[in-house]
Design a protein around this motif. Structure first.
Motif, PDB file in Angstrom:
ATOM      1  N   SER A   1       0.837  -1.189   0.000  1.00 60.74           N
ATOM      2  CA  SER A   1       0.000   0.000   0.000  1.00 60.74           C
ATOM      3  C   SER A   1       0.872   1.239   0.000  1.00 60.74           C
ATOM      4  N   PRO A   2       0.449   2.312  -0.681  1.00 60.28           N
ATOM      5  CA  PRO A   2       1.179   3.572  -0.558  1.00 60.28           C
ATOM      6  C   PRO A   2       1.027   4.171   0.838  1.00 60.28           C
ATOM      7  N   VAL A   3       0.104   3.601   1.648  1.00 66.69           N
ATOM      8  CA  VAL A   3      -0.100   4.025   3.038  1.00 66.69           C
ATOM      9  C   VAL A   3       0.278   2.856   3.937  1.00 66.69           C
ATOM     10  N   GLN A   4       1.320   2.992   4.704  1.00 60.71           N
ATOM     11  CA  GLN A   4       1.810   1.882   5.501  1.00 60.71           C
ATOM     12  C   GLN A   4       1.045   1.743   6.818  1.00 60.71           C
ATOM     13  N   ARG A   5       0.831   0.511   7.217  1.00 62.61           N
ATOM     14  CA  ARG A   5       0.156   0.200   8.474  1.00 62.61           C
ATOM     15  C   ARG A   5       0.998   0.687   9.652  1.00 62.61           C
ATOM     16  N   GLU A   6       0.342   1.257  10.671  1.00 63.33           N
ATOM     17  CA  GLU A   6       1.074   1.736  11.836  1.00 63.33           C
ATOM     18  C   GLU A   6       0.193   1.728  13.078  1.00 63.33           C
ATOM     19  N   VAL A   7       0.819   1.675  14.244  1.00 62.52           N
ATOM     20  CA  VAL A   7       0.123   1.784  15.524  1.00 62.52           C
ATOM     21  C   VAL A   7       0.071   3.256  15.909  1.00 62.52           C
ATOM     22  N   VAL A   8      -1.133   3.734  16.280  1.00 66.41           N
ATOM     23  CA  VAL A   8      -1.320   5.139  16.635  1.00 66.41           C
ATOM     24  C   VAL A   8      -2.070   5.225  17.961  1.00 66.41           C
ATOM     25  N   ASP A   9      -2.009   6.408  18.582  1.00 62.30           N
ATOM     26  CA  ASP A   9      -2.791   6.653  19.799  1.00 62.30           C
ATOM     27  C   ASP A   9      -4.264   6.787  19.431  1.00 62.30           C
ATOM     28  N   TYR A  10      -5.134   6.301  20.328  1.00 62.85           N
ATOM     29  CA  TYR A  10      -6.572   6.420  20.088  1.00 62.85           C
ATOM     30  C   TYR A  10      -7.270   6.858  21.376  1.00 62.85           C
ATOM     31  N   THR A  11      -8.037   7.949  21.273  1.00 62.57           N
ATOM     32  CA  THR A  11      -8.766   8.469  22.440  1.00 62.57           C
ATOM     33  C   THR A  11     -10.252   8.640  22.137  1.00 62.57           C
ATOM     34  N   GLY A  12     -10.744   7.959  21.111  1.00 67.12           N
ATOM     35  CA  GLY A  12     -12.138   8.110  20.705  1.00 67.12           C
ATOM     36  C   GLY A  12     -13.104   7.343  21.593  1.00 67.12           C
ATOM     37  N   PRO A  13     -14.391   7.356  21.216  1.00 64.32           N
ATOM     38  CA  PRO A  13     -15.432   6.777  22.063  1.00 64.32           C
ATOM     39  C   PRO A  13     -15.608   5.267  21.946  1.00 64.32           C
ATOM     40  N   TYR A  14     -14.936   4.618  21.010  1.00 61.02           N
ATOM     41  CA  TYR A  14     -15.185   3.195  20.780  1.00 61.02           C
ATOM     42  C   TYR A  14     -14.172   2.334  21.520  1.00 61.02           C
ATOM     43  N   GLY A  15     -14.662   1.199  21.994  1.00 61.75           N
ATOM     44  CA  GLY A  15     -13.827   0.297  22.762  1.00 61.75           C
ATOM     45  C   GLY A  15     -12.985  -0.620  21.906  1.00 61.75           C
ATOM     46  N   PRO A  16     -12.128  -1.411  22.571  1.00 61.86           N
ATOM     47  CA  PRO A  16     -11.292  -2.371  21.838  1.00 61.86           C
ATOM     48  C   PRO A  16     -12.121  -3.326  20.999  1.00 61.86           C
ATOM     49  N   ASN A  17     -11.502  -3.842  19.944  1.00 61.84           N
ATOM     50  CA  ASN A  17     -12.128  -4.760  18.987  1.00 61.84           C
ATOM     51  C   ASN A  17     -13.256  -4.079  18.221  1.00 61.84           C
ATOM     52  N   THR A  18     -13.032  -2.819  17.860  1.00 55.67           N
ATOM     53  CA  THR A  18     -13.950  -2.086  16.982  1.00 55.67           C
ATOM     54  C   THR A  18     -13.191  -1.667  15.731  1.00 55.67           C
ATOM     55  N   ILE A  19     -13.833  -1.830  14.592  1.00 53.00           N
ATOM     56  CA  ILE A  19     -13.280  -1.353  13.315  1.00 53.00           C
ATOM     57  C   ILE A  19     -13.960  -0.031  12.993  1.00 53.00           C
ATOM     58  N   ILE A  20     -13.158   1.003  12.754  1.00 54.26           N
ATOM     59  CA  ILE A  20     -13.683   2.314  12.373  1.00 54.26           C
ATOM     60  C   ILE A  20     -13.129   2.654  10.995  1.00 54.26           C
TER      61      ILE A  20
END
Length: 200
Positions: free
Chosen positions: A54-73
């Protein structure tokens, strides 16, 4: 002398053709993908740029949104997919999304998972594109790629692609495209029942 001139011209034309062919071949390499199920490298192409990445590489980022773990956004405006993990982190992937007139939003669940899925184009798509097959068996040339996550009771899926250069663009009929590497990674992380939130 005339024969020599004709021979020289023919040789020159052949050389130019060979160079042109080689340049085109090198400019459009075949994409390759390692499938953990078959334990084989598979080729996609021709013309698959970025060597299947992909021209966009997979990465781990910080998340502070309203959805809990094991959610796809899926953020279709940003053309990114986030998989929410524990400890305020998320995996961020590049995706291809629906083109103009095929965007949508909603909250659903993963209702099915499939490896190397077959593809049955819906009637509306076959009407728009009469040349499409009624059904295509799964495999490297199938537009759904290596894995598919089926979204609710919709026609939409999060699926792989044999066109990795389309990641980060709006080209699909509403499905969410990922590279085969990325969709395989996501597939291993989620289960049937995982929440999928698609935002415009």
């Amino acid at each position: 002398m005339r024969k020599f001139g004709l021979l020289a011209t023919a040789v020159a034309v052949a050389l130019v053709s060979a160079v042109s062919f080689a340049a085109n071949a090198s400019a459009q390499p075949t994409a390759r993908f390692f499938d953990p199920v078959s334990k084989q490298w598979l080729s996609f192409g021709p013309g698959a740029r970025h060597h299947g990445k992909s021209p966009v590489q997979r990465e781990v980022v910080d998340y502070t949104g309203p959805y809990g773990p094991n959610t796809i956004i899926v953020d279709t405006g940003e053309r990114r997919l986030y998989y929410v993990m524990d400890n305020g982190k998320a995996l961020k992937y590049g995706v291809g999304v629906g083109r103009e007139g095929f965007q949508w939003a909603g909250t659903h669940r993963v209702t099915r998972k499939a490896e190397w899925p077959g593809w049955t184009p819906p009637p509306a798509m076959r009407k728009r594109q009469p040349g499409l097959p009624a059904h295509m068996e799964g495999g490297p040339n199938n537009p759904l790629g290596a894995r598919a996550l089926y979204i609710g009771n919709t026609y939409y899926r999060i699926h792989g692609s044999n066109e990795p250069w389309t990641i980060g663009t709006a080209v699909s009929s509403g499905c969410i495209r990922m590279t085969n590497d990325d969709v395989t990674d996501l597939y291993e992380r989620v289960n049937v029942g995982t929440k999928v939130v698609v935002r415009r």
